[in-house]
Design a protein around this motif. Structure first.
Motif, PDB file in Angstrom:
ATOM      1  N   MET A 145      52.667 -13.148  38.235  1.00  0.00           N
ATOM      2  CA  MET A 145      51.604 -14.816  37.408  1.00  0.00           C
ATOM      3  C   MET A 145      51.719 -14.806  36.306  1.00  0.00           C
ATOM      4  N   THR A 146      51.746 -15.572  35.837  1.00  0.00           N
ATOM      5  CA  THR A 146      52.123 -16.337  33.810  1.00  0.00           C
ATOM      6  C   THR A 146      51.006 -16.971  33.506  1.00  0.00           C
ATOM      7  N   ASP A 147      50.298 -17.366  32.623  1.00  0.00           N
ATOM      8  CA  ASP A 147      49.885 -18.313  32.283  1.00  0.00           C
ATOM      9  C   ASP A 147      50.150 -19.954  32.167  1.00  0.00           C
ATOM     10  N   ARG A 148      51.580 -20.557  33.120  1.00  0.00           N
ATOM     11  CA  ARG A 148      52.279 -21.800  33.005  1.00  0.00           C
ATOM     12  C   ARG A 148      50.891 -22.250  34.697  1.00  0.00           C
ATOM     13  N   SER A 149      49.934 -21.246  34.782  1.00  0.00           N
ATOM     14  CA  SER A 149      48.970 -22.081  36.087  1.00  0.00           C
ATOM     15  C   SER A 149      48.251 -23.279  35.605  1.00  0.00           C
ATOM     16  N   PRO A 150      47.574 -24.683  36.982  1.00  0.00           N
ATOM     17  CA  PRO A 150      47.342 -25.525  36.609  1.00  0.00           C
ATOM     18  C   PRO A 150      46.579 -25.511  35.409  1.00  0.00           C
ATOM     19  N   SER A 151      45.611 -23.915  35.397  1.00  0.00           N
ATOM     20  CA  SER A 151      44.189 -24.162  34.657  1.00  0.00           C
ATOM     21  C   SER A 151      44.152 -23.376  33.100  1.00  0.00           C
ATOM     22  N   ALA A 152      45.508 -23.544  33.770  1.00  0.00           N
ATOM     23  CA  ALA A 152      45.624 -22.451  32.208  1.00  0.00           C
ATOM     24  C   ALA A 152      44.869 -23.281  30.771  1.00  0.00           C
ATOM     25  N   ARG A 153      44.740 -22.451  30.021  1.00  0.00           N
ATOM     26  CA  ARG A 153      43.434 -23.823  28.796  1.00  0.00           C
ATOM     27  C   ARG A 153      44.327 -22.907  26.773  1.00  0.00           C
ATOM     28  N   SER A 154      43.690 -23.577  26.162  1.00  0.00           N
ATOM     29  CA  SER A 154      43.989 -23.021  24.868  1.00  0.00           C
ATOM     30  C   SER A 154      43.745 -22.129  24.198  1.00  0.00           C
ATOM     31  N   SER A 155      42.454 -21.742  24.935  1.00  0.00           N
ATOM     32  CA  SER A 155      42.193 -20.232  24.385  1.00  0.00           C
ATOM     33  C   SER A 155      42.248 -18.954  25.040  1.00  0.00           C
ATOM     34  N   ASP A 156      43.389 -18.557  24.900  1.00  0.00           N
ATOM     35  CA  ASP A 156      43.886 -17.661  25.667  1.00  0.00           C
ATOM     36  C   ASP A 156      43.168 -16.119  25.013  1.00  0.00           C
ATOM     37  N   ARG A 157      42.561 -16.317  24.126  1.00  0.00           N
ATOM     38  CA  ARG A 157      41.987 -15.241  23.872  1.00  0.00           C
ATOM     39  C   ARG A 157      41.302 -14.743  23.850  1.00  0.00           C
ATOM     40  N   ALA A 158      40.156 -15.423  23.943  1.00  0.00           N
ATOM     41  CA  ALA A 158      38.651 -14.983  24.061  1.00  0.00           C
ATOM     42  C   ALA A 158      38.499 -14.421  26.234  1.00  0.00           C
ATOM     43  N   ARG A 159      39.259 -15.210  26.823  1.00  0.00           N
ATOM     44  CA  ARG A 159      39.838 -16.320  27.921  1.00  0.00           C
ATOM     45  C   ARG A 159      39.982 -14.872  29.239  1.00  0.00           C
ATOM     46  N   PRO A 160      39.282 -14.144  29.817  1.00  0.00           N
ATOM     47  CA  PRO A 160      39.993 -13.375  30.130  1.00  0.00           C
ATOM     48  C   PRO A 160      41.669 -13.167  31.493  1.00  0.00           C
ATOM     49  N   ASP A 161      41.696 -12.476  31.769  1.00  0.00           N
ATOM     50  CA  ASP A 161      43.331 -12.325  32.916  1.00  0.00           C
ATOM     51  C   ASP A 161      42.882 -12.849  34.003  1.00  0.00           C
ATOM     52  N   VAL A 162      41.923 -11.667  34.511  1.00  0.00           N
ATOM     53  CA  VAL A 162      41.484 -12.022  35.508  1.00  0.00           C
ATOM     54  C   VAL A 162      39.921 -11.952  35.713  1.00  0.00           C
ATOM     55  N   ALA A 163      39.210 -13.307  36.214  1.00  0.00           N
ATOM     56  CA  ALA A 163      38.416 -12.752  37.431  1.00  0.00           C
ATOM     57  C   ALA A 163      37.896 -12.719  38.834  1.00  0.00           C
ATOM     58  N   VAL A 164      37.375 -11.765  39.180  1.00  0.00           N
ATOM     59  CA  VAL A 164      36.848 -11.381  39.979  1.00  0.00           C
ATOM     60  C   VAL A 164      35.523 -12.089  41.064  1.00  0.00           C
ATOM     61  N   VAL A 165      35.943 -12.357  41.406  1.00  0.00           N
ATOM     62  CA  VAL A 165      33.983 -12.769  42.354  1.00  0.00           C
ATOM     63  C   VAL A 165      34.117 -12.169  43.360  1.00  0.00           C
ATOM     64  N   GLY A 166      32.865 -11.249  43.013  1.00  0.00           N
ATOM     65  CA  GLY A 166      32.361 -10.179  44.462  1.00  0.00           C
ATOM     66  C   GLY A 166      32.591  -9.232  44.303  1.00  0.00           C
ATOM     67  N   ALA A 167      31.296  -8.359  44.428  1.00  0.00           N
ATOM     68  CA  ALA A 167      31.701  -6.766  43.804  1.00  0.00           C
ATOM     69  C   ALA A 167      30.844  -5.466  44.204  1.00  0.00           C
ATOM     70  N   GLY A 168      31.849  -6.348  45.693  1.00  0.00           N
ATOM     71  CA  GLY A 168      32.488  -5.258  46.900  1.00  0.00           C
ATOM     72  C   GLY A 168      32.932  -4.404  46.461  1.00  0.00           C
ATOM     73  N   PRO A 169      33.396  -3.213  47.756  1.00  0.00           N
ATOM     74  CA  PRO A 169      34.645  -2.647  47.107  1.00  0.00           C
ATOM     75  C   PRO A 169      35.982  -3.061  47.242  1.00  0.00           C
ATOM     76  N   ILE A 170      35.764  -4.325  47.965  1.00  0.00           N
ATOM     77  CA  ILE A 170      37.604  -4.857  47.775  1.00  0.00           C
ATOM     78  C   ILE A 170      37.666  -5.889  46.231  1.00  0.00           C
ATOM     79  N   GLY A 171      36.413  -6.311  45.843  1.00  0.00           N
ATOM     80  CA  GLY A 171      36.540  -6.938  44.898  1.00  0.00           C
ATOM     81  C   GLY A 171      36.021  -5.878  43.196  1.00  0.00           C
ATOM     82  N   LEU A 172      35.932  -4.646  43.725  1.00  0.00           N
ATOM     83  CA  LEU A 172      35.855  -3.776  42.193  1.00  0.00           C
ATOM     84  C   LEU A 172      36.735  -3.028  42.439  1.00  0.00           C
ATOM     85  N   ALA A 173      37.395  -2.643  43.424  1.00  0.00           N
ATOM     86  CA  ALA A 173      38.834  -2.030  43.407  1.00  0.00           C
ATOM     87  C   ALA A 173      40.221  -2.861  42.727  1.00  0.00           C
TER      88      ALA A 173
END
Lengths: 392, 392
Positions: free
Chosen positions: A1-29
């Motif tokens: 998966m690359t940064d050509r996705s529709p929501s890609a923006r310019s401020s890539d340095r501070a932007r996380p690669d991955v945002a996980v929504v949910g800190a249950g076992p699945i999200g945390l793993a």
């Protein structure tokens, strides 16, 4: 998966690669696996570990849970269970935390003749799949587990079905994810636009419905926690799954004296503990293991599992949103499916070739009832209870 | 009772007239009655209302509780129940507090033929005492309480057996006592010499054993609180007492939707909630009133009732200690006996002629196992569990 996705923006340095929504076992793993592979990961959850995992028993039971008509799901459960020994070892080594991983195996039993007949049909099916199910003579059953009631008519052993303690697993995974560099943000995500990352992973259990429009519905489960008197370990070692006068229950013994007794499966979205469910669970439990009558009843709780129309999880990108990956719908199998879900999703995030295992788990497999774009997600998606009515 | 008691001292101006040990319903009602009659009263309790009353159902049931071999106790229960209407009215008028006093009467039922046969023996005994017990035909029973299970075989009405809510009663009595001038000291009393008053009243429930050496033993009771769904009132109005497959339970409906379901009677001194007891209570409750299966289970607790060898309370001075009055041993009858206990003890404190009702309730009636002086009290008195073994 690359940064050509529709929501890609310019401020890539501070932007996380991955945002996980949910800190249950699945999200945390997933966060752990992604962070360990060098990605910048942020996990969002206002109350980590407060979902289905808080009431889960932690059985790793692909064999005992191999039911008629769920062959593809069984393959997935087996594949994930096979990863559990290494996953548990790595997690304990990384964090130093005990997670209650136990390998005594599972005893499946039938209380009455009718119960045994029903159980034997299932065991024959499981054996037909080539799974390790060993019928035991009554004397062999009692040699293995003398605490079983004398009137238990028969049983079988599934030696490869193990257990872990979800209430120890979640903090261990949290530690592992954080040590690998993932950040935890203790805030709820109300809509996908609340987070900003190259890839968003929705591991929000039942909450995925409102965020994505996916057909994930709450399936209520009531569960009890008992405790052996005087702080000793329970008088049985195996996980016990039994039919008792038509009621299907399981009993999971922990080393500290706790026994988890569950669970109802109800097409409801409330989390009240009802008198009737508690009575039925206790009756079946005490009938199978009479010593439970003297155990302390320390907790009665209800939780909501994220169910899907075909009982299998939804793993992969939302249609039209390659930057949003679903990792939800694990229903009663979230704990056993944690290792494989984390590996498969991390692979997707890193842009690898999708594993063939993912093909039947795609988000678009439910056709018209499938996922919505951002507009529908913002409106909350279909009501879980409406979907529940249709599928029940 | 005068200031010529052995412990009378010179500093009488600051010294209270009465020190009450224990701020349960009994202690608070005594304090209220004494303070209202002009005495200086101090009540000592580290945790007011945390004893048996916190788990009591609040049935005012001298008729349904009239058992074989307890005729003298039945007279006392009837005499106290007769004082309840005026007591409740005065308490509500004084404090403005609702105490859940309800007068729908009690239905006694039998689930099976065997249960009904056992119940009928008791009803015949109660009728033989001249008590108001009206057998009902099944159709009459269902007209009165349609929520009863169709398989309930028969019943009888005790129209004069009422109810009050102990968790409302205790704060109301506390307010009444304080408004009358009584002071509350939130400290535990470990030995009688901890308090200094002209008269000490020991209304400490099970704690009376260690303080006085009286043969008061803990009798464990487990009780459940259910709640009707959606905040409505329960689907039945009467207190229901039933035999259900040999299990004897009661169900007390409250206007706010709560139902108290109890209770076990166990010769044990622990307060753990056990799986077997909860299962038996729920099974009997649901068998009698099927709608309970859908009720929320909101609380499961255990408490300790102060039992005596003959099940009757101990009311009056300790032998050799005319300045120390016992008001304990109320066993399962503390709530119904609150008004008469308060009146009788207040009369004793004020030095009146002892009521003839007190004769069979004297502290010295148990012979050698009777009360000890201060020396024995300081050593803690006999172990409750040892006494429990002897009486069980």
């Amino acid at each position: 998966m690359t940064d050509r996705s529709p929501s890609a923006r310019s401020s890539d340095r501070a932007r996380p690669d991955v945002a996980v929504v949910g800190a249950g076992p699945i999200g945390l793993a997933i966060a752990w696996r992604c962070a360990a592979r060098g990605l910048r990961v942020v996990v969002h959850d206002a109350a980590p570990g407060s979902g289905a995992s808080a009431v889960a028993a932690g059985m790793l039971s692909p064999v005992a849970e191999a039911y008629f008509g769920e062959r593809q799901l069984t393959e997935l459960l087996l594949a994930s269970a096979a990863r559990w020994p290494a996953f548990a070892a790595e997690l304990t080594e990384t964090t130093g935390a005990a997670i209650g991983y136990r390998t005594e195996g599972t005893l499946m039993v039938g209380l009455t003749g009718d119960d045994l007949a029903e159980a034997r049909r299932l065991w024959a099916y499981q054996q037909g799949l080539g799974l390790p199910v060993t019928p035991l003579r009554p004397s062999e059953l009692r040699d293995r587990e003398p605490a079983l009631a004398p009137r238990v008519r028969g049983g079988a052993l599934a030696p490869t079905d193990h257990q872990v303690d979800p209430r120890l697993l979640v903090p261990a995974l949290r530690t592992a994810a954080q040590r690998a560099g993932a950040a935890l943000v203790p805030q709820a995500v109300r809509q996908l636009s609340d987070v900003d990352a190259r890839v968003t992973v929705v591991a929000a259990g039942c909450g995925a419905a409102a965020l994505t429009g996916l057909p994930v519905r709450p399936v209520k489960g009531q569960i009890l926690r008992l405790r052996a008197p005087d702080g000793v370990a329970p008088g049985f070692r195996h996980v016990i799954r039994g039919y008792a006068d038509g009621e299907h229950v399981y009993l999971v013994p922990r080393s500290d004296g706790e026994v988890v007794l569950g669970a109802t499966v109800e097409e409801r979205s409330d989390t009240t503990v009802t008198a009737g469910a508690v009575q039925r669970l206790l009756r079946a439990g005490v009938d199978l293991l009479p010593e439970l009558a003297e155990y302390d009843l320390v907790e009665a709780v209800a939780g909501l599992r994220p169910g899907t129309p075909d009982n299998a999880p939804i793993l992969g990108p939302l249609p039209g949103r390659p930057d949003v990956l679903a990792a939800t719908g694990h229903h009663r199998h979230g704990i056993v499916l944690t290792p494989i879900t984390a590996d498969l999703i991390a692979d997707l995030v890193l842009g690898g070739v999708p594993d063939p295992l993912l093909a039947p788990l795609r988000a678009d497999r439910f056709g018209a009832a499938g996922p919505a774009g951002p507009a529908m997600a913002a409106s909350g998606g279909p009501e879980p209870t409406m979907e529940g009515d249709r599928w029940s």
